[in-house]
Design a protein around this motif. Structure first.
Motif, PDB file in Angstrom:
ATOM      1  N   VAL A  73     -50.487  -8.800 -15.190  1.00 21.39           N
ATOM      2  CA  VAL A  73     -50.498 -10.402 -14.808  1.00 21.39           C
ATOM      3  C   VAL A  73     -51.744 -10.964 -15.491  1.00 21.39           C
ATOM      4  CG1 VAL A  73     -50.877 -11.944 -13.110  1.00 21.39           C
ATOM      5  CG2 VAL A  73     -49.388 -10.083 -12.631  1.00 21.39           C
ATOM      6  N   VAL A  74     -51.516 -11.650 -16.633  1.00 16.06           N
ATOM      7  CA  VAL A  74     -52.708 -12.236 -17.482  1.00 16.06           C
ATOM      8  C   VAL A  74     -53.293 -13.276 -16.592  1.00 16.06           C
ATOM      9  CG1 VAL A  74     -53.485 -13.396 -19.565  1.00 16.06           C
ATOM     10  CG2 VAL A  74     -51.710 -11.436 -19.552  1.00 16.06           C
ATOM     11  N   ASP A  75     -54.450 -13.326 -16.364  1.00 20.13           N
ATOM     12  CA  ASP A  75     -55.300 -14.579 -15.963  1.00 20.13           C
ATOM     13  C   ASP A  75     -56.509 -14.429 -16.573  1.00 20.13           C
ATOM     14  OD1 ASP A  75     -56.282 -16.445 -14.150  1.00 20.13           O
ATOM     15  OD2 ASP A  75     -56.859 -15.133 -12.438  1.00 20.13           O
ATOM     16  N   PHE A  76     -57.001 -15.529 -17.132  1.00 18.91           N
ATOM     17  CA  PHE A  76     -58.228 -15.651 -17.520  1.00 18.91           C
ATOM     18  C   PHE A  76     -58.833 -17.258 -17.348  1.00 18.91           C
ATOM     19  CE2 PHE A  76     -55.700 -16.731 -21.140  1.00 18.91           C
ATOM     20  CZ  PHE A  76     -56.532 -17.927 -21.765  1.00 18.91           C
ATOM     21  N   SER A  77     -59.957 -17.290 -17.443  1.00 19.12           N
ATOM     22  CA  SER A  77     -60.585 -18.761 -17.179  1.00 19.12           C
ATOM     23  C   SER A  77     -61.678 -18.981 -18.283  1.00 19.12           C
ATOM     24  CB  SER A  77     -61.314 -18.855 -15.890  1.00 19.12           C
ATOM     25  OG  SER A  77     -62.228 -18.149 -15.599  1.00 19.12           O
ATOM     26  N   LEU A  78     -61.915 -20.163 -18.534  1.00 22.48           N
ATOM     27  CA  LEU A  78     -62.948 -20.590 -19.602  1.00 22.48           C
ATOM     28  C   LEU A  78     -63.583 -22.021 -19.291  1.00 22.48           C
ATOM     29  CD1 LEU A  78     -61.110 -22.523 -21.442  1.00 22.48           C
ATOM     30  CD2 LEU A  78     -60.262 -20.586 -22.390  1.00 22.48           C
ATOM     31  N   ALA A  79     -64.553 -22.354 -19.813  1.00 22.38           N
ATOM     32  CA  ALA A  79     -65.107 -23.528 -19.654  1.00 22.38           C
ATOM     33  C   ALA A  79     -65.143 -24.309 -20.970  1.00 22.38           C
ATOM     34  CB  ALA A  79     -66.449 -23.478 -18.987  1.00 22.38           C
ATOM     35  N   ASP A  80     -65.170 -25.693 -21.062  1.00 22.62           N
ATOM     36  CA  ASP A  80     -65.278 -26.318 -22.178  1.00 22.62           C
ATOM     37  C   ASP A  80     -67.055 -26.061 -22.701  1.00 22.62           C
ATOM     38  OD1 ASP A  80     -62.765 -27.018 -22.145  1.00 22.62           O
ATOM     39  OD2 ASP A  80     -63.187 -29.221 -21.587  1.00 22.62           O
ATOM     40  N   THR A  81     -66.933 -26.180 -23.981  1.00 24.23           N
ATOM     41  CA  THR A  81     -68.561 -25.860 -24.387  1.00 24.23           C
ATOM     42  C   THR A  81     -68.857 -26.783 -25.523  1.00 24.23           C
ATOM     43  OG1 THR A  81     -70.132 -24.093 -24.980  1.00 24.23           O
ATOM     44  CG2 THR A  81     -68.016 -23.799 -25.556  1.00 24.23           C
ATOM     45  N   LEU A  89     -65.773 -16.498 -21.439  1.00 25.90           N
ATOM     46  CA  LEU A  89     -64.304 -16.202 -21.027  1.00 25.90           C
ATOM     47  C   LEU A  89     -64.450 -15.224 -19.915  1.00 25.90           C
ATOM     48  CD1 LEU A  89     -63.129 -15.459 -24.793  1.00 25.90           C
ATOM     49  CD2 LEU A  89     -62.449 -17.008 -23.292  1.00 25.90           C
ATOM     50  N   ASN A  90     -63.644 -15.279 -18.866  1.00 25.06           N
ATOM     51  CA  ASN A  90     -63.769 -14.513 -17.918  1.00 25.06           C
ATOM     52  C   ASN A  90     -62.117 -13.892 -17.759  1.00 25.06           C
ATOM     53  OD1 ASN A  90     -66.242 -15.157 -16.725  1.00 25.06           O
ATOM     54  ND2 ASN A  90     -65.365 -17.295 -16.372  1.00 25.06           N
ATOM     55  N   ASN A  91     -62.039 -12.430 -17.821  1.00 25.18           N
ATOM     56  CA  ASN A  91     -60.717 -11.880 -17.954  1.00 25.18           C
ATOM     57  C   ASN A  91     -60.567 -11.490 -16.480  1.00 25.18           C
ATOM     58  OD1 ASN A  91     -58.395 -10.509 -18.419  1.00 25.18           O
ATOM     59  ND2 ASN A  91     -59.276  -9.647 -20.108  1.00 25.18           N
ATOM     60  N   ASN A  92     -59.523 -11.881 -15.878  1.00 25.42           N
ATOM     61  CA  ASN A  92     -59.274 -11.518 -14.555  1.00 25.42           C
ATOM     62  C   ASN A  92     -57.731 -10.871 -14.383  1.00 25.42           C
ATOM     63  OD1 ASN A  92     -61.600 -12.632 -13.361  1.00 25.42           O
ATOM     64  ND2 ASN A  92     -60.615 -14.430 -13.643  1.00 25.42           N
ATOM     65  N   SER A  93     -57.492 -10.274 -15.543  1.00 23.54           N
ATOM     66  CA  SER A  93     -56.005  -9.705 -15.608  1.00 23.54           C
ATOM     67  C   SER A  93     -56.014  -8.572 -14.780  1.00 23.54           C
ATOM     68  CB  SER A  93     -55.686  -9.477 -17.060  1.00 23.54           C
ATOM     69  OG  SER A  93     -55.895 -10.710 -17.721  1.00 23.54           O
ATOM     70  N   SER A  94     -54.746  -8.285 -14.200  1.00 25.48           N
ATOM     71  CA  SER A  94     -54.396  -7.181 -13.115  1.00 25.48           C
ATOM     72  C   SER A  94     -53.091  -6.639 -13.490  1.00 25.48           C
ATOM     73  CB  SER A  94     -54.673  -7.475 -11.832  1.00 25.48           C
ATOM     74  OG  SER A  94     -53.786  -8.543 -11.432  1.00 25.48           O
ATOM     75  N   ILE A  95     -52.987  -5.384 -12.583  1.00 33.21           N
ATOM     76  CA  ILE A  95     -51.743  -4.756 -12.725  1.00 33.21           C
ATOM     77  C   ILE A  95     -51.585  -4.020 -11.467  1.00 33.21           C
ATOM     78  CG2 ILE A  95     -52.381  -2.847 -14.071  1.00 33.21           C
ATOM     79  CD1 ILE A  95     -49.707  -2.925 -15.389  1.00 33.21           C
ATOM     80  N   THR A  96     -50.494  -3.832 -10.889  1.00 30.24           N
ATOM     81  CA  THR A  96     -50.100  -3.379  -9.319  1.00 30.24           C
ATOM     82  C   THR A  96     -50.283  -1.984  -9.702  1.00 30.24           C
ATOM     83  OG1 THR A  96     -47.803  -3.416  -9.746  1.00 30.24           O
ATOM     84  CG2 THR A  96     -48.976  -5.354  -8.484  1.00 30.24           C
ATOM     85  N   SER A  97     -49.704  -1.306 -10.856  1.00 32.11           N
ATOM     86  CA  SER A  97     -49.763   0.188 -11.120  1.00 32.11           C
ATOM     87  C   SER A  97     -49.879   0.583 -12.431  1.00 32.11           C
ATOM     88  CB  SER A  97     -48.748   0.852 -10.293  1.00 32.11           C
ATOM     89  OG  SER A  97     -47.397   0.380 -11.112  1.00 32.11           O
ATOM     90  N   GLY A  98     -50.366   1.731 -12.626  1.00 30.14           N
ATOM     91  CA  GLY A  98     -50.765   1.885 -14.041  1.00 30.14           C
ATOM     92  C   GLY A  98     -51.913   1.199 -14.601  1.00 30.14           C
ATOM     93  N   THR A  99     -52.304   1.203 -15.769  1.00 27.33           N
ATOM     94  CA  THR A  99     -53.484   0.455 -16.295  1.00 27.33           C
ATOM     95  C   THR A  99     -53.101  -0.565 -17.412  1.00 27.33           C
ATOM     96  OG1 THR A  99     -53.929   2.218 -17.892  1.00 27.33           O
ATOM     97  CG2 THR A  99     -54.978   2.332 -15.829  1.00 27.33           C
ATOM     98  N   ILE A 100     -53.985  -1.548 -17.803  1.00 24.73           N
ATOM     99  CA  ILE A 100     -53.723  -2.432 -18.685  1.00 24.73           C
ATOM    100  C   ILE A 100     -54.735  -1.648 -20.242  1.00 24.73           C
ATOM    101  CG2 ILE A 100     -54.346  -4.714 -19.807  1.00 24.73           C
ATOM    102  CD1 ILE A 100     -54.176  -5.764 -17.243  1.00 24.73           C
ATOM    103  N   SER A 101     -53.741  -1.375 -20.979  1.00 28.55           N
ATOM    104  CA  SER A 101     -54.492  -0.581 -22.195  1.00 28.55           C
ATOM    105  C   SER A 101     -54.805  -1.384 -23.305  1.00 28.55           C
ATOM    106  CB  SER A 101     -53.272   0.246 -22.614  1.00 28.55           C
ATOM    107  OG  SER A 101     -52.231  -0.162 -23.017  1.00 28.55           O
ATOM    108  N   ASN A 102     -54.332  -2.411 -23.629  1.00 31.36           N
ATOM    109  CA  ASN A 102     -54.839  -3.542 -24.753  1.00 31.36           C
ATOM    110  C   ASN A 102     -54.722  -4.823 -24.240  1.00 31.36           C
ATOM    111  OD1 ASN A 102     -53.060  -1.070 -26.039  1.00 31.36           O
ATOM    112  ND2 ASN A 102     -54.719  -1.663 -27.089  1.00 31.36           N
ATOM    113  N   TYR A 103     -55.844  -5.644 -25.011  1.00 31.75           N
ATOM    114  CA  TYR A 103     -55.722  -7.110 -24.725  1.00 31.75           C
ATOM    115  C   TYR A 103     -55.991  -7.602 -26.223  1.00 31.75           C
ATOM    116  CZ  TYR A 103     -57.213  -6.405 -19.854  1.00 31.75           C
ATOM    117  OH  TYR A 103     -57.303  -5.964 -18.623  1.00 31.75           O
TER     118      TYR A 103
END
Length: 264
Positions: A73-81, A89-103
């Motif tokens: 589940v990709v989730d990220f936030s950012l602010a105008d600058t 950049l705030n990367n809040n991505s997650s997964i219920t099982s296994g791992t996220i191997s690449n972005y």
């Protein structure tokens, strides 16, 4: 939520033929075609059974296990600058099982990154579409896109005039969009001001570095410095005929002021 392709490879010897096949996908759904593209809505382990029957009524079945992995589940936030400043950049991505191997980041300005939370600065004040793709260790993916506004910096500038010890400063700053909210002047002699067009009185001849820092209504900052030469071209002075006199006596005052040339 991705299609799983099942292909019937059943064979029979002799002159008999396969009369029918039946699929049980293990999630209370069924199929009868030789090729089935089945979608599982939930992660888990499923026992898939294929039942085949010949035209003579002979039958066989086979069970295989299908592993349905979760999507990240990709989730990220950012602010105008501001332009030229690093985007947080705030990367809040997650997964219920296994791992996220690449972005895989796409910043929308022909640059990319594969870091978890990369640092990136933009050199143009426009709107960008930032995209993040997360890939799990089982090759499942998810994608999200957010809009980012990069605000322009003001361009600090000023002109000045001076007469004797008095100096007048005229703001000549500009900005592509938005407005300039704050001005911070440093006159080089410990003196400061926060108005747009200040006047300043110096107390001594000399060369001073004057700095103007401007801040936009979004908080973008830019500054510039210029040198100003303060030169008072005369020295006021006078001479007394006597430094001590009695009451009723006269005293003579004689002007002894001197003129200077620049650099002396």
């Amino acid at each position: 939520n991705q299609g799983t392709l099942f292909t019937d490879l059943t064979t029979i010897a002799g002159t008999s033929s396969i009369d029918s096949i039946h699929w049980n996908f293990g999630d209370n759904t069924f199929g009868v075609d030789s090729i089935e593209n089945h979608i599982y809505n939930n992660i888990g382990t499923y026992s898939v059974q294929l039942f085949a029957q010949s035209d003579q009524g002979c039958a066989d079945s086979l069970v295989q296990t299908v592993f349905v992995n979760p999507n990240p589940v990709v989730d990220f936030s950012l602010a105008d600058t501001c332009v030229f400043q690093v985007v947080n950049l705030n990367n809040n991505s997650s997964i219920t099982s296994g791992t996220i191997s690449n972005y895989e980041w796409d910043f929308g300005d022909n640059s990319t990154s594969t870091l978890f939370e990369p640092n990136h600065a933009f050199n143009q004040a426009v709107n960008y579409a930032l995209q993040l793709v997360a890939i799990s260790d089982s090759a499942c993916t998810d994608t999200s896109t957010l809009s980012l506004t990069i605000h322009p910096q003001p361009v600090a500038d000023f002109t000045f005039t001076s007469s004797c010890f008095n100096a007048s400063f005229i703001d000549a700053s500009n900005i592509a969009s938005g407005g300039i909210n704050d001005y911070a002047w440093n006159f080089g002699d410990m003196g400061t001001a926060s108005i747009q067009n200040p006047n300043h009185i110096y107390t001594a001849n000399g060369n001073y570095t004057v700095n103007l820092q401007t801040t936009s209504d979004f908080g973008c900052v830019h500054d510039t410095s210029k040198s100003i030469n303060i030169f008072n071209n005369f020295t006021a002075d006078f001479i007394l005929s006597n430094s001590q006199i009695c009451s009723g006596d006269c005293i003579q005052f004689s002007d002894s002021s001197t003129a200077h040339t620049s650099g002396t």
